[in-house]
Design a protein around this motif. Sequence first.
Motif, PDB file in Angstrom:
ATOM      1  N   LEU A 187       0.830  -1.193   0.000  1.00  0.00           N
ATOM      2  CA  LEU A 187       0.000   0.000   0.000  1.00  0.00           C
ATOM      3  C   LEU A 187       0.870   1.252   0.000  1.00  0.00           C
ATOM      4  O   LEU A 187       1.954   1.258   0.595  1.00  0.00           O
ATOM      5  CB  LEU A 187      -0.927   0.005   1.230  1.00  0.00           C
ATOM      6  N   GLU A 188       0.378   2.292  -0.657  1.00  0.00           N
ATOM      7  CA  GLU A 188       1.094   3.550  -0.753  1.00  0.00           C
ATOM      8  C   GLU A 188       0.608   4.521   0.327  1.00  0.00           C
ATOM      9  O   GLU A 188      -0.601   4.714   0.495  1.00  0.00           O
ATOM     10  CB  GLU A 188       0.883   4.182  -2.130  1.00  0.00           C
ATOM     11  N   ILE A 189       1.563   5.125   1.017  1.00  0.00           N
ATOM     12  CA  ILE A 189       1.272   6.128   2.028  1.00  0.00           C
ATOM     13  C   ILE A 189       2.198   7.303   1.775  1.00  0.00           C
ATOM     14  O   ILE A 189       3.403   7.109   1.591  1.00  0.00           O
ATOM     15  CB  ILE A 189       1.500   5.578   3.456  1.00  0.00           C
ATOM     16  N   GLY A 190       1.659   8.507   1.754  1.00  0.00           N
ATOM     17  CA  GLY A 190       2.572   9.596   1.476  1.00  0.00           C
ATOM     18  C   GLY A 190       1.959  10.966   1.459  1.00  0.00           C
ATOM     19  O   GLY A 190       0.783  11.162   1.768  1.00  0.00           O
ATOM     20  N   THR A 191       2.832  11.939   1.101  1.00  0.00           N
ATOM     21  CA  THR A 191       2.445  13.336   0.934  1.00  0.00           C
ATOM     22  C   THR A 191       2.281  13.589  -0.555  1.00  0.00           C
ATOM     23  O   THR A 191       3.192  13.323  -1.343  1.00  0.00           O
ATOM     24  CB  THR A 191       3.531  14.263   1.512  1.00  0.00           C
ATOM     25  N   PHE A 192       1.130  14.118  -0.950  1.00  0.00           N
ATOM     26  CA  PHE A 192       0.805  14.280  -2.357  1.00  0.00           C
ATOM     27  C   PHE A 192       0.658  15.755  -2.708  1.00  0.00           C
ATOM     28  O   PHE A 192       0.154  16.543  -1.896  1.00  0.00           O
ATOM     29  CB  PHE A 192      -0.488  13.535  -2.696  1.00  0.00           C
ATOM     30  N   PRO A 193       1.073  16.151  -3.915  1.00  0.00           N
ATOM     31  CA  PRO A 193       0.844  17.537  -4.346  1.00  0.00           C
ATOM     32  C   PRO A 193      -0.646  17.849  -4.350  1.00  0.00           C
ATOM     33  O   PRO A 193      -1.487  16.975  -4.591  1.00  0.00           O
ATOM     34  CB  PRO A 193       1.430  17.566  -5.759  1.00  0.00           C
ATOM     35  N   VAL A 194      -0.964  19.094  -4.099  1.00  0.00           N
ATOM     36  CA  VAL A 194      -2.370  19.475  -3.980  1.00  0.00           C
ATOM     37  C   VAL A 194      -3.131  19.246  -5.285  1.00  0.00           C
ATOM     38  O   VAL A 194      -4.359  19.055  -5.273  1.00  0.00           O
ATOM     39  CB  VAL A 194      -2.462  20.939  -3.522  1.00  0.00           C
ATOM     40  N   SER A 195      -2.425  19.251  -6.411  1.00  0.00           N
ATOM     41  CA  SER A 195      -3.086  19.052  -7.703  1.00  0.00           C
ATOM     42  C   SER A 195      -3.084  17.607  -8.155  1.00  0.00           C
ATOM     43  O   SER A 195      -3.594  17.296  -9.243  1.00  0.00           O
ATOM     44  CB  SER A 195      -2.405  19.913  -8.773  1.00  0.00           C
ATOM     45  N   SER A 196      -2.531  16.685  -7.364  1.00  0.00           N
ATOM     46  CA  SER A 196      -2.461  15.287  -7.776  1.00  0.00           C
ATOM     47  C   SER A 196      -3.854  14.670  -7.759  1.00  0.00           C
ATOM     48  O   SER A 196      -4.735  15.086  -6.992  1.00  0.00           O
ATOM     49  CB  SER A 196      -1.536  14.510  -6.844  1.00  0.00           C
ATOM     50  N   PRO A 197      -4.087  13.657  -8.578  1.00  0.00           N
ATOM     51  CA  PRO A 197      -5.402  13.005  -8.580  1.00  0.00           C
ATOM     52  C   PRO A 197      -5.801  12.458  -7.209  1.00  0.00           C
ATOM     53  O   PRO A 197      -6.984  12.459  -6.866  1.00  0.00           O
ATOM     54  CB  PRO A 197      -5.222  11.878  -9.607  1.00  0.00           C
ATOM     55  N   VAL A 198      -4.830  11.976  -6.433  1.00  0.00           N
ATOM     56  CA  VAL A 198      -5.149  11.454  -5.096  1.00  0.00           C
ATOM     57  C   VAL A 198      -5.700  12.559  -4.212  1.00  0.00           C
ATOM     58  O   VAL A 198      -6.749  12.409  -3.564  1.00  0.00           O
ATOM     59  CB  VAL A 198      -3.895  10.827  -4.454  1.00  0.00           C
ATOM     60  N   ALA A 199      -4.991  13.701  -4.162  1.00  0.00           N
ATOM     61  CA  ALA A 199      -5.450  14.808  -3.320  1.00  0.00           C
ATOM     62  C   ALA A 199      -6.781  15.361  -3.822  1.00  0.00           C
ATOM     63  O   ALA A 199      -7.678  15.673  -3.018  1.00  0.00           O
ATOM     64  CB  ALA A 199      -4.390  15.907  -3.283  1.00  0.00           C
ATOM     65  N   VAL A 200      -6.933  15.460  -5.130  1.00  0.00           N
ATOM     66  CA  VAL A 200      -8.181  15.979  -5.689  1.00  0.00           C
ATOM     67  C   VAL A 200      -9.344  15.056  -5.345  1.00  0.00           C
ATOM     68  O   VAL A 200     -10.446  15.511  -5.018  1.00  0.00           O
ATOM     69  CB  VAL A 200      -8.051  16.154  -7.220  1.00  0.00           C
ATOM     70  N   ALA A 201      -9.091  13.746  -5.376  1.00  0.00           N
ATOM     71  CA  ALA A 201     -10.150  12.796  -5.029  1.00  0.00           C
ATOM     72  C   ALA A 201     -10.607  12.979  -3.590  1.00  0.00           C
ATOM     73  O   ALA A 201     -11.771  12.730  -3.262  1.00  0.00           O
ATOM     74  CB  ALA A 201      -9.655  11.370  -5.253  1.00  0.00           C
ATOM     75  N   LEU A 202      -9.703  13.428  -2.732  1.00  0.00           N
ATOM     76  CA  LEU A 202     -10.050  13.650  -1.331  1.00  0.00           C
ATOM     77  C   LEU A 202     -10.613  15.044  -1.079  1.00  0.00           C
ATOM     78  O   LEU A 202     -10.992  15.361   0.042  1.00  0.00           O
ATOM     79  CB  LEU A 202      -8.822  13.430  -0.452  1.00  0.00           C
ATOM     80  N   GLY A 203     -10.651  15.886  -2.114  1.00  0.00           N
ATOM     81  CA  GLY A 203     -11.290  17.188  -1.965  1.00  0.00           C
ATOM     82  C   GLY A 203     -10.358  18.369  -1.898  1.00  0.00           C
ATOM     83  O   GLY A 203     -10.774  19.466  -1.503  1.00  0.00           O
ATOM     84  N   SER A 204      -9.088  18.204  -2.275  1.00  0.00           N
ATOM     85  CA  SER A 204      -8.159  19.333  -2.220  1.00  0.00           C
ATOM     86  C   SER A 204      -8.557  20.417  -3.210  1.00  0.00           C
ATOM     87  O   SER A 204      -9.237  20.157  -4.203  1.00  0.00           O
ATOM     88  CB  SER A 204      -6.735  18.865  -2.508  1.00  0.00           C
ATOM     89  N   GLN A 205      -8.117  21.634  -2.918  1.00  0.00           N
ATOM     90  CA  GLN A 205      -8.362  22.785  -3.777  1.00  0.00           C
ATOM     91  C   GLN A 205      -7.021  23.464  -4.059  1.00  0.00           C
ATOM     92  O   GLN A 205      -6.090  23.360  -3.263  1.00  0.00           O
ATOM     93  CB  GLN A 205      -9.312  23.779  -3.098  1.00  0.00           C
ATOM     94  N   PRO A 206      -6.887  24.177  -5.199  1.00  0.00           N
ATOM     95  CA  PRO A 206      -5.647  24.937  -5.442  1.00  0.00           C
ATOM     96  C   PRO A 206      -5.372  25.890  -4.285  1.00  0.00           C
ATOM     97  O   PRO A 206      -6.288  26.530  -3.762  1.00  0.00           O
ATOM     98  CB  PRO A 206      -5.953  25.690  -6.744  1.00  0.00           C
ATOM     99  N   LEU A 207      -4.117  25.960  -3.885  1.00  0.00           N
ATOM    100  CA  LEU A 207      -3.755  26.815  -2.754  1.00  0.00           C
ATOM    101  C   LEU A 207      -3.893  28.291  -3.115  1.00  0.00           C
ATOM    102  O   LEU A 207      -3.529  28.714  -4.211  1.00  0.00           O
ATOM    103  CB  LEU A 207      -2.326  26.522  -2.308  1.00  0.00           C
TER     104      LEU A 207
END
Length: 859
Positions: free
Chosen positions: A596-616
């Motif tokens: 399993l992958e665990i990590g810090t993702f860029p705010v624009s990455s698909p993983v972060a976007v899937a969790l609801g991130s927004q452009p800073l």
Amino acid sequence: MTLVSRASLFSSLSTLALLAAPAAAQNQDPPAEQAETTQADVASGDAIIVTGTRRTDRTLAESPVPIDVIGGEALTETGFTEVNRILNQVVPSFNFPQPSITDGTDVLRPATLRGLSPDQTLVLVNGKRRHPSALLNINGSVGRGSAAVDLNTIPPLAIDRIEVLRDGASSQYGSDAIAGVINVQLRRRPGGQFQATYGRYHTSLKDVPTVTGVQLGANGQPVIDADGNFVLIDNGEDRRARDGDTITSALHYGFAVGKTGYLNLTAEYRNREATNRSGYDPRRQFPTVGGLSDPREFTFDRLNHRYGDAETHDLNLFFNAGTELGAAIEFYTFGSYSTREGESAGFFRRANDARNRNFSASTTTFVPFYPTGFLPLITSDIEDYSLAAGVRGTVSGWNWDFSHVYGHNGFDFGVANSFNTSFGAASQTRFDAGGLRFGQHVTNLDVQREFDVGGLHEVSIALGAEHRHENFDIVAGDVQSYAGGPFAAAPFNAPAGAQVFPGFRPANEVDAKRHSWAGYAELDADITENLTVQVAGRYEDYSDFGSTLNGKIAARFAPVEWFALRGSASTGFRAPSLHQQFYSTTSTNNVNGVLLEIGTFPVSSPVAVALGSQPLQPEESKNYSVGLTLTPGEGLNITADWYQVSIDDRIVVTENLQGAAVVALLQGAGFNSITSARFFINGIDTRTRGLDIVGTYRIRDTGFGNFTLTAGYNRNKTRITDRAVLPTLPGLTLFGRVESLRIEQGQPRDKINLGLDWDSGIFGATVRTNRYGDVLVPAATAAGDETLEARWVTDAELRLEGGEGVQFAIGANNVFDVYPSRASVGGVFGTNPYFIPYSSFSPFGFNGRFVYGRMSVRF
């Protein structure tokens, strides 16, 4: 660059400066603007300041906003040779904790001003923006999630003075100046100085007893305590340490170039050995043998951790030069080149630790890769350089200045004395873990003129424009530094990546760029002899998030000569850094046989976007201050300033988002192998309120010499006033208890600086004592919280002038060997306080007494 080649370079520069000495004989006395800033200038308020205003005649005493000025002699008359440590001694609102076991932060530590984030203070050199480091402080330390300017690359011997503007100044200088501005002014006067300092720690660790062995029971086996650890025998005395040997050699030389030019060179080499303030590890170290303890348990060295300052080797080179090109034009340039090699430690892996299993030699029984365990090391190689050049002059009454500055910082990670468990015996033990790069171009055009306006005493108008280009890169490391080997899969399920610091992967690599344009206007007017008003406005447009407009008004009213009121109100901003937008690191964990992958993702990455991130978006601030200045007697100056800084949309790192809701959301978006993720968000609003009081009193010709007394007090309180919520995961905690309390109470609530400087004939002395207020070390629940109680830390130095410009000094930092409160077992760190006895949150570190000697030669 090897240490030998660095030493050779330092020797060559020293020789060059000495050979240039005859040129200095041609110099006349330097003009006033080239003379060294002295403590007398600071105490009298007569020092000309260049921070917070673009006027050329504003003195410290006349400033409408609070500014601290630290002269060059105050920077060199101490045992510490790092700028951050020195400022921590003399500026009450400055905080410099010294964390350990925090990866790259061990060798490039951030500092804070007024309790705010390290990246909310703008750093200038000669009035020009200094580039931040490539390192993003991502671990559990003060300043988590920020990238700070490395002030320790600047040799104190190169500095004429440091001006610390304690007020919001984004409308004048742009992004980052929410908490204030630190402006480092380099020396430009003729003459030379060589300085050599040697010191080491002579200390006894408070409440850490010296262990002499393991207590045995009647059966000859170790006695086990309630926590399952061995009961150790101690002699009742605190553990002593003699380490951290530090040698600093620095040479500064300034000389004339032709009739109007100057060239100042500074070279500094510092070799600092590591310190270790760990306690003795009582845990079982080896697998049992037939149900009995391994005999090696009785002779094992239980000082197996290394907790303290990293080992570092620094080379810092600076130059500052200029010459007149004509009657009204001057060319100037300055620059730096610095390297730092560092080595710090992680947590010790015991012989019986699952992470120490050699799967190549054991499939059913445990065989360790390192027979007696291992202490993994993080090595770092930092290269930092900057070059500035410009022309300035006067035309039709306008003072103009056109300049360009380029700065670069590279931070390469390495791992030593470690291994990748998933590769078994085929694993490397040293790894290139990749690195970070940051570069910054800044071009400025500034113009300023003073006008005679009817009815007004004096008026200054300044206009300017700026273009900034930045880039941030991540470079991947060795394959084995991040990859999973043959034993990563079931049934072995070995962890992947180099232990202590898994390397950056090709998927983490990024080459991010942005640029911005800015324009500003500033009006600084003496309405009457008693009233000064300053108004400023700045517009900036960024290629990544858009534009921002900020303004400021400040005023000073002096109804009588010895008393003045002052105040300011401003808006400010801090642009989200490229680090915060694009930093990425991931590691592979085996959970129940599934990678399993665990990590810090860029705010624009698909993983972060899937969790609801927004452009800073940029942080936005409102700054208010009101204060007074008093000069009730000759040589006595007192200032008091209250301030409030409200910051909206403050950028923070989320918690590690995990759980069933997170997994379901990620799987719904097609990410089946990711169970935990974090990223940056505009997560909180904060409000900081505080009070600064600073006093200076200079007494001359007392019959016992000259005295300068200084006192400073800062009280500071930060509160989180609002929190963001992800629309996709409304019930999830984005910014938890520990990180919230770290921002609110992880720095001293108050701080007192007291100082005494004395000189009489050939003798001189300096005594400083600082009181650092309470600091909270938060845990997951309130029951585990611990408080570092307030401490007084005292430094003392005695100097002797030996004639012919030679000076000798001896002294000690932390004379009385004060330590922060001892961590308790079962609190914040669980059982770790057995071997991690002090918190990294300590505002004065945890190394104890540092004893030193220094020789200085002026020529």
